[in-house]
Each structure stands twice: as C-alpha cells, then as structure tokens.
Design an enzyme around this catalytic site. Structure first.
Site, PDB file in Angstrom:
ATOM      1  N   ASP A 145       0.853  -1.179   0.000  1.00  9.15           N
ATOM      2  CA  ASP A 145       0.000   0.000   0.000  1.00  9.15           C
ATOM      3  C   ASP A 145       0.893   1.234   0.000  1.00  9.15           C
ATOM      4  OD1 ASP A 145      -1.630   2.143   0.423  1.00  9.15           O
ATOM      5  OD2 ASP A 145      -2.720   1.281   2.134  1.00  9.15           O
ATOM      6  N   HIS A 168      -4.984  11.903  14.378  1.00 12.24           N
ATOM      7  CA  HIS A 168      -6.067  11.755  13.390  1.00 12.24           C
ATOM      8  C   HIS A 168      -7.191  10.834  13.871  1.00 12.24           C
ATOM      9  CE1 HIS A 168      -3.816  13.950  10.450  1.00 12.24           C
ATOM     10  NE2 HIS A 168      -2.811  13.093  10.471  1.00 12.24           N
ATOM     11  N   ASP A 207       2.599  19.119  13.815  1.00 15.10           N
ATOM     12  CA  ASP A 207       2.632  18.139  12.726  1.00 15.10           C
ATOM     13  C   ASP A 207       2.095  18.830  11.462  1.00 15.10           C
ATOM     14  OD1 ASP A 207       2.579  14.855  12.411  1.00 15.10           O
ATOM     15  OD2 ASP A 207       1.157  15.842  11.060  1.00 15.10           O
ATOM     16  N   HIS A 255       0.064  17.669   9.317  1.00 15.45           N
ATOM     17  CA  HIS A 255      -1.329  17.326   9.028  1.00 15.45           C
ATOM     18  C   HIS A 255      -2.253  17.894  10.094  1.00 15.45           C
ATOM     19  CE1 HIS A 255       1.109  14.080   7.126  1.00 15.45           C
ATOM     20  NE2 HIS A 255       0.242  14.265   6.122  1.00 15.45           N
ATOM     21  N   ASP A 300       6.861  15.837  10.343  1.00 21.42           N
ATOM     22  CA  ASP A 300       6.642  15.879   8.902  1.00 21.42           C
ATOM     23  C   ASP A 300       6.501  17.331   8.434  1.00 21.42           C
ATOM     24  OD1 ASP A 300       4.239  16.149  10.244  1.00 21.42           O
ATOM     25  OD2 ASP A 300       3.317  14.356   9.392  1.00 21.42           O
ATOM     26  N   TYR A 313       8.493  11.474   8.356  1.00 22.20           N
ATOM     27  CA  TYR A 313       8.707  10.311   7.488  1.00 22.20           C
ATOM     28  C   TYR A 313      10.023  10.315   6.744  1.00 22.20           C
ATOM     29  CZ  TYR A 313       3.958  10.058   8.969  1.00 22.20           C
ATOM     30  OH  TYR A 313       2.860  10.025   9.780  1.00 22.20           O
TER      31      TYR A 313
HETATM   32  C1  Q7Y Z   1      -1.088  10.639   7.870  1.00 16.02           C
HETATM   33  C2  Q7Y Z   1       0.019  11.101   8.659  1.00 16.02           C
HETATM   34  C3  Q7Y Z   1      -0.247  11.270  10.058  1.00 16.02           C
HETATM   35  C4  Q7Y Z   1      -3.341  10.479  -1.427  1.00 16.02           C
HETATM   36  C5  Q7Y Z   1      -2.286  10.578  -0.370  1.00 16.02           C
HETATM   37  C6  Q7Y Z   1      -2.918  10.591   0.992  1.00 16.02           C
HETATM   38  C7  Q7Y Z   1      -2.493  10.301   3.297  1.00 16.02           C
HETATM   39  C8  Q7Y Z   1      -1.407  10.006   4.229  1.00 16.02           C
HETATM   40  C9  Q7Y Z   1      -1.866  10.082   5.630  1.00 16.02           C
HETATM   41  C10 Q7Y Z   1      -0.767  10.641   6.442  1.00 16.02           C
HETATM   42  N1  Q7Y Z   1      -2.771  10.004  -2.620  1.00 16.02           N
HETATM   43  N2  Q7Y Z   1      -1.946  10.432   2.000  1.00 16.02           N
HETATM   44  O1  Q7Y Z   1       1.078  11.299   8.215  1.00 16.02           O
HETATM   45  S1  Q7Y Z   1       0.890  12.245  10.928  1.00 16.02           S
HETATM   46 ZN    ZN Z   2       1.470  14.199  10.007  1.00 18.42          ZN
END
Ligand code: Q7Y
Ligand code: ZN
Length: 688
Positions: free
Chosen positions: A48, A163, A200, A202, A293, A333
């Site tokens: 994935d 999240h 973060d 996100h 990130d 990451y």
């Molecule tokens: C969650 C994260 C939490 C669409 C890409 C979507 C979503 C990744 C979720 C990342 N092609 N990516 O990093 S800190």
């Molecule tokens: Zn994040």
C-alpha cells in the site's frame, strides 16, 4: 485503574500540594524520555503505497539519534505502560475499542478488510498492543510532569494519534494519544486549562473533534491545506473553524496553502497567533502533537523549515504552564530529518542554548494571507487580537483556489527526493551557565557563579582610575562579554551603579568586537542617548510614555501608557514586536537593561522576558540591573539559569491606547522588518 473525576474546587490544599510539590518550581528538574522498542514491532503487511512510509524505523532512528548524540543519557528514562480501557474511553467509544481489541486475533485477510473501514491506516496483529503503549506513554509523561518528578519530556511513540476519532482509526493513528492525555491531566490532576500545540504538518482533526465545544482545551494546529486540496481535505480544517458553542475561540487552525514554508513562516505564526493567545489562555499544561513531517525533506509535508526551527518552537513554549511541557511524537517520514528534529527538540527541553536563527526570511504572501485570516477569525474571542486587521478581501481569501498553485506544488513534488540541508549545528552549553557581578554582601544565587575579573585586567583598570570600584565593575562587564563570545559563559547578571553608563560601555566593547547586539531597555524614560544607529545594534526601548515613531530602523521606542507594569501591554509588545524584531535581527549578544523606577514590569513578566530572550544569540545575554534593586537578583538569576518563569495568570485585555499605538508602530516598521507583518501587502509581489 479508574480516574475519579476531581473537581479542582474541592481539592484540599494538602492534596494540591501532593500534586504540585512545593519546590517543583525552583528545583532543577529533568527531562523525561519515554521509549519502548515494543512499539517498533508492527508494520504494514501488504502493499500500500499510501501507508508504507509509516515504518518501524521511524522510531528506532529517532531513538538512536538521541543515543548517538548523548542526549538520551541526559534524560530521565520513564517506562511506558499500557493504557487501560478507562484511559481509552476518555476519548473513544466502547464499540470502537471493542473492535480494535479483536484485531490481534484476525487473519491477514480480516485485518485488510478491517483496515478498509478507515482512511489511510493499517492494522497488524500487534497494532492494538502498540496503540495501548503509545497512549500509555503519553499518560506516563503526563504523570511524570504533573507530579513534578520531571519538568518536561518527550514520548517517542508509534502509532501516532492526532487523526484518530471517537470511533475511527485514521491517518496511521489508532488511539488519540494526546487527546487522551489532555483529558487524563484534567481528571487526575485537576488541570483546568490544557493547551495542545499541533505542529505536525497534518491537521489533527481527531483532536479538533474531541474538544470542539470545550473551552478548557485550546487546540492550535497548523497544517498543509492547499485550499482543501491536501489530505484530509476537510472543510473544517480551515481558519474559520474556531470551535463551537462554549468552545468558540478555542480551536485555532492555521492552513498552509502552499508548500515550501520556511522557518520565518513558522516563527511568524508563533509570534503573531499562537503565543499571544497561549499566554492569554494561561494553560496549566502544554501538550505538543510533535510531528516532524513539518520539517524539510519530509515527503508528506514538502516544507522547507529546517530541524533547527524546533529548537525555537520548543523554547518559546517552555515558559508556559511553569514549564510543564509534554511532547508526543506524531508524524515524520524522512528518517534523516526526523532524527535531527527529535534531537533538536529534546536538546531544547534539556535547556541547551538554541542555535542562531540564521538568515531568517519573513513570512511569504500565502502565510500572511493565512495569518491575517486566522487573526481576523479570532479577534472577537481574544483581546490580544482585538486590533487585528479585517480578513483580506475575497479575491485574496484563502478560500479561493488559484490554478497556478497546483502547478507550484507539482514542481515541488518533483524535486522532493533530492532536497538537502545542512546538519543542525552542534549546540555546546558553555561550562558556566550564569555568571553574576554583584556586591560581596549579596548572596550568590543558586546555580550561578560569581564572575571575577582576570588579574591582569584588574590591575590595569585600577591603575587608571581613582574610583577603582566602579571601573573594576565596568571592566568586569566587558570581560564577561568577552567570555560569552568565547562561549565560556552563557549569560550573566550585573548589579551596576548606573545602568546607562554600564550599557554604553558594554555596547562599545561588543560592537568593537563586531558583534551584532540587541539592546532591550525596559522601565526607563525612553531617552537613551549615545546609542549607535548604524545597524551594529538594534535597540528596543520599552517604556512609559506616548507613541513616538522611530527615527531609524535600529532604534525603536515602544511606549506604553502605563509603562511595563501593565503585563498585557508588555506581552503584546513582546510577542508582536520585540520577538519578531529580535529573531529577524539575529543578534550575537542580547543586552537587557532594566532601568530603575516605577515603570518596570512585574517580577513574573520580567522573568518571562528574560527567559524568552534567552532563545536568541545562543543564549548569550547580559542583564543589567540598578545596584539598589537587589530583590531582582534572585528571580533574574533563576530565569537566566533555566528555571521556567512563573505564569502570568489569564491576561486581561490590554489598554486600548497601547494596543493602538503598538499596532501603528508595527505597521510603520513592517517595511523594514518583514517578520512584523501580519497581513498581505496591498501591492505585494508573490515571490517574497
Ligand atoms: C497521515 C500522517 C499522520 C493520497 C495521499 C494521501 C495520506 C497520508 C496520511 C498521512 N494520494 N496520504 O502522516 S501524521
Ligand atoms: Zn502528520
């Protein structure tokens, strides 16, 4: 274990004492580090591409970096524990918890199917166990900090949490570690106000949902948004989601509508949005959704802020809540960037001097747009933002999606694999933290050393003058500055017979050494003479008086109607003017001069000022105080030697005249000092 709900009003004094041991403010307390290898023991079991970046190595690399750099050994290691059902149920539903509980017994097939119910998350047979440890680690950190066993700390955890929602896993997150920790701190320790800072990249929508209508938890998040084109692509991640009902004003979203944000963008948002509100809110505890990130090199964030910026973000939060600061890892990451950022952050928690914020640029137009929108959206809730400008007209509104922006992020995406940046510089704490030049009859404060003039220098000066004492003292000051320049001493405090004379002497000496000097004067009458105005120094003179416009870019009079004693006004000046100016100027030395008289700040506000300015100039700061103000020695020395400053209480609205004067001053200066800007420029060019 169950958490009995403790109503703070019903706490007896003795009980409060056991929660906040009497000496926890003054004793040197350490930094907790929570890590357990067990949390590396789950991984993605199928293909994935969207999930493969959340790997066990994220944790091992972070921890190894701390070990290799010697930082782990300086921390107090605190064990993890498994969160209990009751802990999880503070935020999540029973149905969801029961569903996750079944995952360790599922077949690979079942796990894949279970995973598909949620967005961008995967489950492994050991995920549930690790998720309990991740939440439990956050709770162990809260316990260690709230009980006073440590001052602050960091929990390195997997899976992340911000999240995950009441009944859903999401974005690699299973349980909402930080949200659970906030509720736990409130229930177990009676913390009335908790600040959650989510740096973060996100949006932690799970945290937002958990506290949307709750005024006791202030949630601040900045996040890559790109006008809702970036995951999780939620309308409610925009700046106009401010919270609901009683919680209106207690949810602050700062959308990044472009990639490539730099240190100056992050610091501008701290100075002009987060810090004024956070100080007005006055939390009892600060939790950080510490995702990295948001640092350069990260494939998700695509931002350009360097790991060093976290030294400053951390430092700027360390004097809230009397230093009670808990960092809990979220994303990050790029393993190199992640390891460096974790180290930089922990090193600040430990109190090492922050690196120079080298070649800081002001915020870009897109940031200014967002900052202007957020401040406008929140000005009816926060008196510190009451003067904020209107939201920009709709043609520059962050809601309008411009076509070329997709193109721009496309370009950045192409180059994102070969981004490089220099390794964070080594931060060497000088052998002496705080040196004092005070009369022999004044006790040397804890954690300080008396500074003695080297013999050769002493004989030279006494020969030259009859008033040997005063001259010896001035020579001591210049010698002390010399030791700071050699990084033998970090900072210092001197009681002097004449602050102006001492200041002038030190400035002459320091500028002769070609150092950039930031001079901060407080409590005087605003008539400083003989200061160079050529850029070798930047002077910010905060005093009682009426607004006057600066004559030049390097001498800035900041007048407050009632002087610095009005803490709200001083806070406004500090976050809106002083800190941005200081960061942009990037001094090699800070001179903080306190003039005698009635216009001085309160003891607590003074300590905050001392601590906050300690983030500049690698911590090199000399504080000058008038001889007879001996009562200032102890509190000043305490802040110089790294104790968190006391809380200022929930700040009342600043005096309207001050707010207006500071605002006019800021607008006047923002042409020269770009970090002062908080709104889009009328005819601004896009490439700023
Ligand atoms: C969650 C994260 C939490 C669409 C890409 C979507 C979503 C990744 C979720 C990342 N092609 N990516 O990093 S800190
Ligand atoms: Zn994040």
């Amino acid at each position: 274990m169950t958490h009995k709900k403790v109503s703070p009003a019903r706490l007896q004094k003795s009980e409060l004492f056991s929660f906040f041991p009497g000496d926890c403010r003054t004793s040197k307390m350490g930094t907790a580090l929570i890590y357990d290898e067990e949390m590396t023991r789950y991984k993605l079991l199928w293909l994935d591409p969207d999930c493969e970046l959340e790997r066990p190595e994220r944790l091992t690399v972070s921890y190894e970096a701390l070990v290799q750099s010697g930082l782990a050994a300086r921390c107090i290691s605190v064990p993890v524990r498994k969160a209990t059902d009751d802990d999880i149920l503070l935020i999540h539903s029973e149905e969801y918890l029961e569903a996750v509980k079944k995952t360790p017994y599922m077949t690979l097939e079942d796990l894949r199917e279970f995973t598909l119910k949620y967005g961008y998350v995967y489950f492994h047979p050991n995920s549930y166990h690790c998720a309990l440890l991740a939440a439990g680690a956050a709770l162990q950190l809260v316990d260690a900090v709230m009980s006073g066993r440590v001052r602050n700390g960091m929990a390195l955890v997997r899976p992340p949490g911000h999240h995950s929602m009441r009944s859903a896993a999401n974005g690699f997150c299973v349980f909402n570690n930080v949200a659970i920790a906030a509720k736990y701190a409130q229930q177990k320790y009676g913390a009335q106000r908790v600040l959650i800072v989510d740096w973060d990249i996100h949006h932690g929508q799970g945290v937002q949902y958990a506290f949307e209508d709750d005024p006791s938890v202030l949630y601040f998040s900045w996040h890559r948004y790109e006008h809702q084109k970036f995951w999780p692509e939620l309308r409610e991640s925009d700046y106009d989601s401010v919270g609901e009902g009683k919680g209106a004003g207690f949810n602050i979203n700062v959308p990044w509508n472009k990639v490539g944000m730099r240190n100056g963008d992050y610091l501008a948002v701290f100075c002009h949005v987060l810090l004024p509100v956070a100080y007005q809110f006055c939390p009892d505890l600060v939790l950080v959704c510490a995702g990295f990130d948001s640092a350069i090199g990260d494939p998700e964030g695509e931002m350009c802020a360097t790991p060093d910026v976290f030294a400053h973000l951390t430092h700027l939060l360390m004097n809230l809540a009397e230093g009670k600061l808990c960092m809990v890892l979220e994303g990050g990451y790029n393993l190199t960037s992640l390891g460096q950022s974790v180290c930089v952050t922990v090193q600040s928690l430990l109190g090492d001097p922050a690196p120079r914020p080298a070649n800081l640029q002001g915020p870009c137009q897109s940031t200014l747009e967002s900052v202007q929108c957020v401040r406008a959206a929140h000005r009816k809730y926060w008196s510190c933002l009451k003067h904020a400008a209107e939201a920009p007209p709709s043609d520059v509104s962050t809601k309008r999606i411009k076509i070329e922006e997709k193109l721009q992020s496309g370009e950045a995406a192409e180059g994102k694999d070969h981004v490089t940046w220099p390794e964070p510089e080594k931060r060497v704490a000088p052998p002496v933290r705080t040196a004092v030049v005070i009369p022999e009859d004044v006790d040397c404060p804890d954690g300080c050393e008396r500074f003695h003039l080297p013999n050769n220098a002493r004989s030279r000066s006494t020969k030259e003058d009859f008033e040997g004492d005063a001259v010896t003292k001035l020579s001591s000051l210049t010698a002390l500055v010399g030791e700071m320049e050699k990084n033998e001493i970090r900072n210092g405090l001197a009681l002097v017979s004449d602050v102006s004379v001492a200041l002038e002497t030190v400035i002459k000496h320091a500028t002769a050494l070609k150092q950039r000097v930031l001079v901060v004067c407080v409590g005087g009458n605003g008539v400083m003479s003989h200061l160079p105005e050529d850029g070798t120094t930047l002077t910010v003179d905060i005093h009682k008086g009426a607004l006057e416009m600066p004559r030049c870019k390097h001498y800035i009079p900041v007048s407050l109607k009632n002087g610095c004693g009005e803490t709200s006004g001083l806070a406004q000046a500090t976050f809106g003017l002083l800190l941005p100016l200081a960061y942009e100027y990037d001094p090699a030395l800070v001179l903080l001069a306190r003039f005698p008289g009635t216009g001085g700040p309160s003891e607590g506000a003074w300590q905050q000022l001392v601590s906050l300015l300690g983030g500049l100039a690698r911590g090199h700061m000399l504080v000058l105080v008038q001889e007879d103000e001996k009562a200032l020695v102890e509190p000043t020395a305490s802040s110089l030697s790294g104790s968190p400053a006391p809380s200022l209480g929930q700040l009342p609205a600043p005096v309207a005249d001050d707010v207006e004067a500071l605002e006019r001053l800021r607008l006047h200066l923002q042409a020269d000092w770009t970090l002062l800007r908080t709104s889009v420029q009328e005819s601004g060019s896009e490439d700023n």
